[in-house]
Design an enzyme around this catalytic site. Sequence first.
Site, mmCIF file in Angstrom:
data_model
loop_
_atom_site.group_PDB
_atom_site.id
_atom_site.type_symbol
_atom_site.label_atom_id
_atom_site.label_comp_id
_atom_site.label_asym_id
_atom_site.label_seq_id
_atom_site.Cartn_x
_atom_site.Cartn_y
_atom_site.Cartn_z
ATOM 1 N N ASP A 1 0.823 -1.206 0.000
ATOM 2 C CA ASP A 1 0.000 0.000 0.000
ATOM 3 C C ASP A 1 0.860 1.260 0.000
ATOM 4 O OD1 ASP A 1 -2.887 1.140 0.625
ATOM 5 O OD2 ASP A 1 -1.475 2.247 1.879
ATOM 6 N N LYS B 1 -2.824 5.683 -4.341
ATOM 7 C CA LYS B 1 -3.966 6.585 -4.071
ATOM 8 C C LYS B 1 -3.785 7.918 -4.782
ATOM 9 C CE LYS B 1 -3.848 4.693 0.625
ATOM 10 N NZ LYS B 1 -2.431 4.568 0.948
HETATM 11 P P1 NDP Z 1 0.628 1.238 11.935
HETATM 12 O O1 NDP Z 1 -0.537 0.976 12.811
HETATM 13 O O2 NDP Z 1 0.988 0.275 10.888
HETATM 14 O O3 NDP Z 1 1.845 1.475 12.931
HETATM 15 C C1 NDP Z 1 3.139 1.681 12.474
HETATM 16 C C2 NDP Z 1 3.983 1.945 13.716
HETATM 17 O O4 NDP Z 1 4.024 0.773 14.537
HETATM 18 C C3 NDP Z 1 5.396 2.281 13.354
HETATM 19 O O5 NDP Z 1 5.861 3.218 14.321
HETATM 20 C C4 NDP Z 1 6.128 0.943 13.517
HETATM 21 O O6 NDP Z 1 7.475 1.176 13.854
HETATM 22 C C5 NDP Z 1 5.378 0.313 14.659
HETATM 23 N N1 NDP Z 1 5.324 -1.161 14.575
HETATM 24 C C6 NDP Z 1 5.136 -1.918 13.466
HETATM 25 N N2 NDP Z 1 5.108 -3.223 13.769
HETATM 26 C C7 NDP Z 1 5.259 -3.309 15.103
HETATM 27 C C8 NDP Z 1 5.315 -4.397 16.012
HETATM 28 N N3 NDP Z 1 5.180 -5.648 15.579
HETATM 29 N N4 NDP Z 1 5.491 -4.130 17.330
HETATM 30 C C9 NDP Z 1 5.616 -2.860 17.765
HETATM 31 N N5 NDP Z 1 5.561 -1.777 16.951
HETATM 32 C C10 NDP Z 1 5.395 -2.001 15.640
HETATM 33 O O7 NDP Z 1 0.403 2.723 11.362
HETATM 34 P P2 NDP Z 1 0.558 3.454 9.956
HETATM 35 O O8 NDP Z 1 0.092 4.849 10.184
HETATM 36 O O9 NDP Z 1 1.916 3.291 9.385
HETATM 37 O O10 NDP Z 1 -0.504 2.722 9.018
HETATM 38 C C11 NDP Z 1 -0.191 1.595 8.222
HETATM 39 C C12 NDP Z 1 -0.354 1.914 6.757
HETATM 40 O O11 NDP Z 1 -1.674 2.410 6.494
HETATM 41 C C13 NDP Z 1 0.556 3.047 6.249
HETATM 42 O O12 NDP Z 1 1.883 2.652 6.066
HETATM 43 C C14 NDP Z 1 -0.159 3.441 4.976
HETATM 44 O O13 NDP Z 1 0.141 2.527 3.941
HETATM 45 C C15 NDP Z 1 -1.625 3.337 5.418
HETATM 46 N N6 NDP Z 1 -2.157 4.631 5.857
HETATM 47 C C16 NDP Z 1 -3.170 5.209 5.102
HETATM 48 C C17 NDP Z 1 -3.744 6.407 5.466
HETATM 49 C C18 NDP Z 1 -4.831 6.969 4.626
HETATM 50 O O14 NDP Z 1 -5.196 8.149 4.824
HETATM 51 N N7 NDP Z 1 -5.384 6.219 3.701
HETATM 52 C C19 NDP Z 1 -3.301 7.142 6.665
HETATM 53 C C20 NDP Z 1 -2.267 6.465 7.410
HETATM 54 C C21 NDP Z 1 -1.741 5.252 7.009
HETATM 55 P P3 NDP Z 1 8.734 0.688 12.950
HETATM 56 O O15 NDP Z 1 8.488 1.072 11.517
HETATM 57 O O16 NDP Z 1 9.867 1.423 13.571
HETATM 58 O O17 NDP Z 1 8.825 -0.802 13.155
#
Ligand code: NDP
Length: 289
Positions: A44, A78
Amino acid sequence: MEYTELSNGLKMPMGGFGVFQVTDKEECKQSVINAIRAGYRLIDTAAVYGNEDAVGDAVREVIAEGVCTREELFITSKLWVQDMENYDTAKAAIDASLNKMGLEYLDLYLLHQAMRDYFSAWRAMEDAYQEGKLKAIGVSNFYAHVLTNFCETVKIAPMVNQVELHPYFAQPDAVETMKHYHVQPEAWAPLGGGRYQPFEDEMLQGIASAHGKSVAQVILRWNVQRGVTVIPKSTHQNRIEENFDIWDFTLTDEEMDKISALDLGYVGPAVKHFNPEFVRGCLGVKIHD
Ligand code: NDP
């Protein structure tokens, strides 16, 4: 891995990998390669993330390596609001996404926000869908009332709605509205997006240890079991693998209810769509001249 079938018959993975805020191109490319090697098939991205080219590079590399075929992948991008001014700007932006990614088609393309002239932009997406450039089309951040009006008005109804969905902002009524219109719910920030501290919650820790799983795996599984696709983001290899290892256990009804009870029942702090300043801010974000 589990799959769902969209309203047009297309198979969509229930788990995927998000690359929001992975702005370093090399890091983005490597994370996507690692994710696909770990078994993910849905990626995504979005025009506004500025990393469509890195995702395209990763996709071509794993295909060349023989990790999987293009047909096995489900690549999403998107349309950003700057390009939702009218039909022509949206049409040009769809082609720009395809060119940046170096792909002949995308599996899913979403209207990123219900902003500007999203009906005209949608007509451009409907045409690109009918031409085969987009295998499925959908929306993002469409609240239930906006989605209802949209589905009742457009020629081709959206196949997916990507919104914030996690235990603290579960939106059960919005999910019901999506199901009513055969719109697949897809969770952004399925781990809470770095907010809410789910990993410190003792109840979640208890459920996790009962299944020999992590809290992250439990809350991803909770969404999947209620029919919601999840797209967690991580740039850490161990977490990338952990977040995909959710297909071999099932939460009980009681566990599902306990997790659902974490719902705060109101719009989370990351969602500011009801704030005029946030909307003006989005409208001002330019991704090209
Ligand atoms: P997430 O809920 O996926 O959380 C990501 C955070 O959690 C990062 O800080 C990551 O850190 C941490 N993390 C990931 N895996 C673990 C784990 N197993 N244990 C502990 N911490 C963890 O949030 P996002 O906002 O990134 O959302 C996911 C995806 O959704 C985005 O990447 C995007 O593609 C989409 N999105 C779409 C939006 C929209 O408006 N349509 C808005 C926001 C997001 P680290 O990377 O350091 O591991």
